[in-house]
Design an enzyme around this catalytic site. Structure first.
Site, mmCIF file in Angstrom:
data_model
loop_
_atom_site.group_PDB
_atom_site.id
_atom_site.type_symbol
_atom_site.label_atom_id
_atom_site.label_comp_id
_atom_site.label_asym_id
_atom_site.label_seq_id
_atom_site.Cartn_x
_atom_site.Cartn_y
_atom_site.Cartn_z
ATOM 1 C CE LYS A 112 -4.040 -2.114 2.163
ATOM 2 N NZ LYS A 112 -4.981 -2.108 3.317
ATOM 3 C CE LYS A 197 -9.359 -13.566 1.604
ATOM 4 N NZ LYS A 197 -8.530 -13.243 2.799
ATOM 5 C CE LYS A 200 -13.946 -7.268 5.969
ATOM 6 N NZ LYS A 200 -12.754 -8.143 5.938
#
Length: 350
Positions: A112, A197, A200
């Site tokens: 990130k 993956k 969410k």
């Protein structure tokens, strides 16, 4: 009993991957076989830009869905991280034990931070330090086992290293936990990108089945799932991830075996229809119970309140012991003023 700690971060709506990969086992196995704590780790959601109202809403929704999935507050402890001060109390102490190098080697921080540097920005300091908070989540409860997937093993290793270092320097205080891969867990990948993956917090809505998706929405997403140009249905996760993902989802929902199921289907259309039907049926009782719980918000609030009280009682002795061990002066206990005791004159006059 073995103590197990699991957390779920309210950074997005919970998905089929969350349910088949973790939540279903928590309800069916972990809460019955261990002293289990299940935590909505809302403080971890603050490491990136966020909408405060959305974090609150998703935290409540996550708690409601955990209960809807079958967690029983009589068998386990369900609570919100920020409701138990011991998490943040311990986190700072562990920051005084962990090292800057350990934090900067964390994969999520490196990835990130690199993306932000390309854009000319920088990440929040909390993104660098939150693995220590995660360690505090685990160590405060003298946790024995942390069921995690491969992507979270590094964080449990940090908790282990920090516990060992603290115990060596300041005396035995923490249980050294170990990561345990779930014994039965489905690998659920994104329907539009089966090499990634089903997360969410992913922005790819069409590739994600959310636990609260309506049946028609579930069917539409699965019928549009990416497969490949081959005509036969073969289970080969490496070479043919799209069909393999559908077969694994179907197997997880029906109790079958993906390799064996691949021999049942001659077309992707039939495989997709059966997978969609199976997912709809698996989600049906969860959604029905979720509606019931939403109609009784006081029940969910009571569960979280009682859960926080239990969690606090479990964590406080360990955290207090860590404060003493590292050298902090204990706070003086306030003296009780008994009934009939003289009240001191503070010299206030009319």
């Amino acid at each position: 009993m073995t103590r197990v700690f699991s957390g779920i971060k309210p950074t997005g709506h919970l998905t089929l991957g969350n349910y088949l990969g973790a939540m279903r086992r928590w309800a069916a196995v972990d809460q019955h076989q261990s002293d289990a704590l299940f935590c909505i780790v809302d403080l971890h959601a603050l490491t990136v830009d966020h909408d405060p109202a959305r974090v609150r809403r998703l935290s409540r929704q996550a708690a409601t869905l955990l209960l809807a999935s079958g967690l029983d507050p009589q068998l386990c402890t369900v609570f919100v991280q920020s409701h138990v001060d011991e998490h943040t109390r311990l986190s700072y102490l562990l920051e005084c034990v962990a090292t800057d190098g350990e934090m900067r080697r964390m994969i999520q921080y490196k990835e990130k931070a690199a993306r932000e540097r390309v854009r000319g920005g920088s990440v929040r300091l909390s993104l660098l330090t939150y693995p220590v908070l995660m360690a505090a989540d685990i160590l405060a409860y003298r946790t024995d086992q942390v069921p995690v997937g491969d992507d979270q093993t590094q964080h449990v290793e940090l908790a282990r290293d920090t516990a060992v270092r603290f115990n060596q320097r300041y005396g035995h205080t923490f249980v050294v936990p170990r990561a345990t891969p779930p014994q039965v867990a489905a690998r659920v990948m994104n329907l539009q990108d089966p090499t990634s993956k089903m997360g969410k917090s992913d922005d790819s809505g069409p590739g994600i089945v959310y636990l609260l998706d309506e049946p028609d929405v579930v069917r539409r997403k699965i019928m549009r799932a990416v497969t490949d140009s081959a005509r036969d249905v073969v289970y080969d996760p490496e070479a043919r991830p799209g069909p393999a993902n559908l077969l694994e989802i179907l197997a997880a929902c029906t109790g079958g075996n993906p390799s064996e199921l691949s021999g049942v289907y001659e077309t992707y259309g039939a495989l997709k229809r059966d997978t969609a039907d199976a997912v709809v049926e698996v989600l049906r009782p969860v959604q029905e119970r979720h509606r019931e719980l939403c109609a009784d918000p006081g029940y969910v609030e009571g569960v979280l309140r009682d859960g926080a009280e239990r969690a606090r009682a479990m964590a406080r002795p360990t955290v207090d012991a860590a404060y003493r061990a590292i050298g902090l002066l204990p706070a003086a206990e306030a003296e009780d003023v008994g009934v009939g005791a003289a009240v001191p004159d503070i010299g206030v006059t009319a």
